[in-house]
Design an enzyme around this catalytic site. Structure first.
Site, PDB file in Angstrom:
ATOM      1  N   CYS A  88       5.644  -2.931  -4.202  1.00 27.95           N
ATOM      2  CA  CYS A  88       4.588  -3.858  -4.578  1.00 27.95           C
ATOM      3  C   CYS A  88       4.121  -3.570  -6.015  1.00 27.95           C
ATOM      4  CB  CYS A  88       3.451  -3.821  -3.563  1.00 27.95           C
ATOM      5  SG  CYS A  88       2.374  -5.281  -3.650  1.00 27.95           S
ATOM      6  N   HIS A 176       6.380  -5.062   1.341  1.00 29.04           N
ATOM      7  CA  HIS A 176       5.983  -3.754   1.879  1.00 29.04           C
ATOM      8  C   HIS A 176       6.856  -3.375   3.065  1.00 29.04           C
ATOM      9  CE1 HIS A 176       2.269  -2.841  -0.374  1.00 29.04           C
ATOM     10  NE2 HIS A 176       2.043  -4.144  -0.383  1.00 29.04           N
ATOM     11  N   GLU A 178       7.654  -0.524   3.866  1.00 24.95           N
ATOM     12  CA  GLU A 178       7.137   0.721   4.454  1.00 24.95           C
ATOM     13  C   GLU A 178       6.073   0.461   5.510  1.00 24.95           C
ATOM     14  OE1 GLU A 178       3.793   0.052   1.486  1.00 24.95           O
ATOM     15  OE2 GLU A 178       5.782  -0.708   1.972  1.00 24.95           O
TER      16      GLU A 178
END
Length: 232
Positions: A88, A176, A178
């Site tokens: 990001c 994102h 993650e």
């Protein structure tokens, strides 16, 4: 394996990247320069760097005076052929570090959205095993023009540059990957007032969207995390 992790905002954790690093026994060196932690002068003591997200934009040098040093450090990791990962805001900073144009605003996404892999991604060591299209969590307002030497790996209609690679192992991800379901739920609580300003119905939609998109997104995210760790 020693990995430098640069956190730019409270509650922006490693998520599935952390899980993949733990699996291989990595030593994680976490720095919070926005809270006063110093950054290394160069890449010499680390095998890789991860630059996480944040609410700032990639040109916020006044708010984050450490940004120019971080850009130089990122380039040093690349010059030494050490793996680099930006998520990001981190991807936007990587784009800036290598000469891309940052575009502030005009590319807002929040929640799980589909991204599509490019033809180049089919031969990429981090993304080749992923489906051509998959949902993944997004939270951004900004975007960027790719640096001249970057290869686009993923896109969607809101942000043409959802993932890219420079050289062997410098990766930027606008989305994102993650953020698995536990992390998204934690963000939904931790950042509730901020989210409510633009998405007042988010809490009402969260469970349904999580059930519909979460399993596929989590699987894709962990696969990306493990494949990136394998580049170190």
């Amino acid at each position: 394996m020693r990995v430098l992790v640069v956190q730019n905002f409270d509650n922006e954790g490693l998520g599935q990247i952390g899980a993949a690093l733990v699996e291989v026994g990595a030593d994680i060196d976490l720095r919070r320069p926005y809270r006063g932690d110093t950054l290394p002068q160069d890449s010499g003591a680390h095998d890789a760097i991860v630059v996480l997200g944040g609410a700032q934009n990639a040109l916020d040098d006044e708010i984050c005076p450490y940004f120019p040093s971080l850009l130089g450090l990122t380039r040093d990791f690349a010059d030494e052929d050490r793996s680099v990962l930006g998520i990001c805001l981190g991807s936007q900073l990587i784009a800036r570090a290598f000469g891309g144009e940052n575009r502030i605003g005009g590319a807002s996404e929040f929640g799980w959205h589909k991204v599509s892999l490019t033809q180049a991604a089919k031969a990429d060591p981090v993304l080749a095993a992923l489906p051509e299209n998959f949902p993944i969590f997004e939270w951004h307002d900004d975007t960027f023009v790719l640096p001249e030497n970057a290869m686009r790996l993923a896109r969607n209609d809101v942000a043409e540059n959802q993932a890219f690679r420079i050289g062997r192992a410098v990766y930027g991800f606008q989305f994102h990957f993650e953020a698995d379901r536990p992390m998204v739920r934690d963000w939904s609580t931790s950042f509730a007032p901020l989210i409510a300003e633009k998405h007042p119905d988010w809490n009402d939609r969260l469970d349904d969207e999580m059930a519909r998109n979460g399993p596929e997104a989590d699987a894709a995210g962990l696969a990306i995390a493990r494949a990136w760790v394998a580049t170190i």
